[in-house]
Motif scaffolding. Structure first.
Motif, PDB file in Angstrom:
ATOM      1  N   GLY A   1       0.817  -1.210   0.000  1.00 60.06           N
ATOM      2  CA  GLY A   1       0.000   0.000   0.000  1.00 60.06           C
ATOM      3  C   GLY A   1       0.848   1.257   0.000  1.00 60.06           C
TER       4      GLY A   1
ATOM      5  N   SER B   1      -3.649   8.193   3.342  1.00 61.82           N
ATOM      6  CA  SER B   1      -4.936   7.648   2.887  1.00 61.82           C
ATOM      7  C   SER B   1      -4.759   6.692   1.715  1.00 61.82           C
ATOM      8  CB  SER B   1      -5.911   8.774   2.533  1.00 61.82           C
ATOM      9  OG  SER B   1      -5.395   9.573   1.485  1.00 61.82           O
ATOM     10  N   ASN B   2      -3.919   7.052   0.751  1.00 57.72           N
ATOM     11  CA  ASN B   2      -3.686   6.142  -0.376  1.00 57.72           C
ATOM     12  C   ASN B   2      -2.961   4.886   0.080  1.00 57.72           C
ATOM     13  OD1 ASN B   2      -4.952   7.596  -2.466  1.00 57.72           O
ATOM     14  ND2 ASN B   2      -3.159   8.901  -2.724  1.00 57.72           N
TER      15      ASN B   2
ATOM     16  N   TYR C   1      -5.566   2.696   1.560  1.00 61.66           N
ATOM     17  CA  TYR C   1      -6.433   2.201   0.486  1.00 61.66           C
ATOM     18  C   TYR C   1      -5.740   1.094  -0.313  1.00 61.66           C
ATOM     19  CZ  TYR C   1      -9.317   2.244  -3.743  1.00 61.66           C
ATOM     20  OH  TYR C   1     -10.115   1.882  -4.794  1.00 61.66           O
ATOM     21  N   TYR C   2      -4.535   1.355  -0.773  1.00 59.32           N
ATOM     22  CA  TYR C   2      -3.832   0.377  -1.601  1.00 59.32           C
ATOM     23  C   TYR C   2      -3.313  -0.811  -0.805  1.00 59.32           C
ATOM     24  CZ  TYR C   2      -4.315   3.337  -5.653  1.00 59.32           C
ATOM     25  OH  TYR C   2      -4.842   4.066  -6.696  1.00 59.32           O
ATOM     26  N   SER C   3      -3.328  -0.718   0.516  1.00 57.56           N
ATOM     27  CA  SER C   3      -2.953  -1.895   1.312  1.00 57.56           C
ATOM     28  C   SER C   3      -3.990  -3.002   1.154  1.00 57.56           C
ATOM     29  CB  SER C   3      -2.777  -1.531   2.792  1.00 57.56           C
ATOM     30  OG  SER C   3      -4.021  -1.259   3.399  1.00 57.56           O
ATOM     31  N   LEU C   4      -5.173  -2.658   0.659  1.00 57.31           N
ATOM     32  CA  LEU C   4      -6.197  -3.675   0.394  1.00 57.31           C
ATOM     33  C   LEU C   4      -5.773  -4.628  -0.720  1.00 57.31           C
ATOM     34  CD1 LEU C   4      -9.357  -1.386   0.546  1.00 57.31           C
ATOM     35  CD2 LEU C   4      -8.564  -3.000   2.296  1.00 57.31           C
TER      36      LEU C   4
ATOM     37  N   LEU D   1      -8.963  -1.827  -7.719  1.00 58.35           N
ATOM     38  CA  LEU D   1      -8.847  -0.716  -6.773  1.00 58.35           C
ATOM     39  C   LEU D   1      -8.280   0.532  -7.436  1.00 58.35           C
ATOM     40  CD1 LEU D   1      -7.633  -2.632  -3.609  1.00 58.35           C
ATOM     41  CD2 LEU D   1      -9.812  -1.440  -3.887  1.00 58.35           C
TER      42      LEU D   1
ATOM     43  N   ALA E   1     -10.305   4.016  -7.822  1.00 56.14           N
ATOM     44  CA  ALA E   1      -9.777   5.264  -7.260  1.00 56.14           C
ATOM     45  C   ALA E   1      -9.689   6.342  -8.333  1.00 56.14           C
ATOM     46  CB  ALA E   1      -8.406   5.024  -6.640  1.00 56.14           C
TER      47      ALA E   1
ATOM     48  N   TYR F   1      -3.952   6.474 -10.844  1.00 60.33           N
ATOM     49  CA  TYR F   1      -4.418   5.600  -9.780  1.00 60.33           C
ATOM     50  C   TYR F   1      -4.374   4.130 -10.184  1.00 60.33           C
ATOM     51  CZ  TYR F   1      -5.522   9.655  -7.025  1.00 60.33           C
ATOM     52  OH  TYR F   1      -5.411  10.819  -6.302  1.00 60.33           O
TER      53      TYR F   1
END
Length: 147
Positions: free
Chosen positions: A11, A71-72, A75-78, A92, A96, A128
């Motif tokens: 992420g 925040s990104n 989010y990208y850790s998902l 994802l 985004a 993104y």
């Protein structure tokens, strides 16, 4: 390496990638997305809503960059940690990017920073998506390290 660490690192990699691309391209291309401006507007709007006076633009810009990385990164850790990282990163990232084009107007942040031209819209989505793919690549690489 445990899956939570892999997810966090992938992420962070995606967040740094998208921020570096934004900050680099905006300096050379006039139609580049200005997600930093959207971040600054969001912070200032939130502060005004809370009865506070926003700081000067240079401080807002720094806060926006830090907020973007955090925040990104979350989010990208998902993307990371498990299987199917490429599919998750693609979905994802595309989501985004679409959000970056479609949501600022309804959120009261203006549309010009990410919607100015078709090229601006395409770059917003592409940045993104790129970040999602970077996250997926890092997640896949870290998954191999475990073995």
């Amino acid at each position: 390496m445990n899956k939570w660490l892999r997810a966090g690192l992938s992420g962070l990699a995606g967040a740094v990638a998208v921020t570096l691309v934004h900050e680099t391209v905006r300096r050379f291309y006039p139609d580049a997305p200005r997600m930093d401006v959207l971040g600054m507007r969001a912070i200032a709007k939130g502060m005004r809503y809370a009865g506070q006076t926003p700081p000067p633009d240079d401080t807002l810009h720094t806060w926006s960059m830090v907020g973007d990385i955090i925040s990104n990164g979350l989010y990208y850790s998902l993307v990371g940690g498990g299987k199917k990282a490429l599919a998750k990163g693609t979905i994802l990232g595309a989501a985004a990017g679409l959000g970056g084009v479609l949501l600022p107007g309804p959120m009261g942040l203006g549309t010009e920073p990410s919607n100015r031209t078709r090229q601006t819209q395409a770059l917003t989505i592409g940045y993104y998506l790129f970040a999602g793919l970077v996250s997926a690549a890092v997640a896949a690489s870290l998954r191999k390290v475990r073995r």
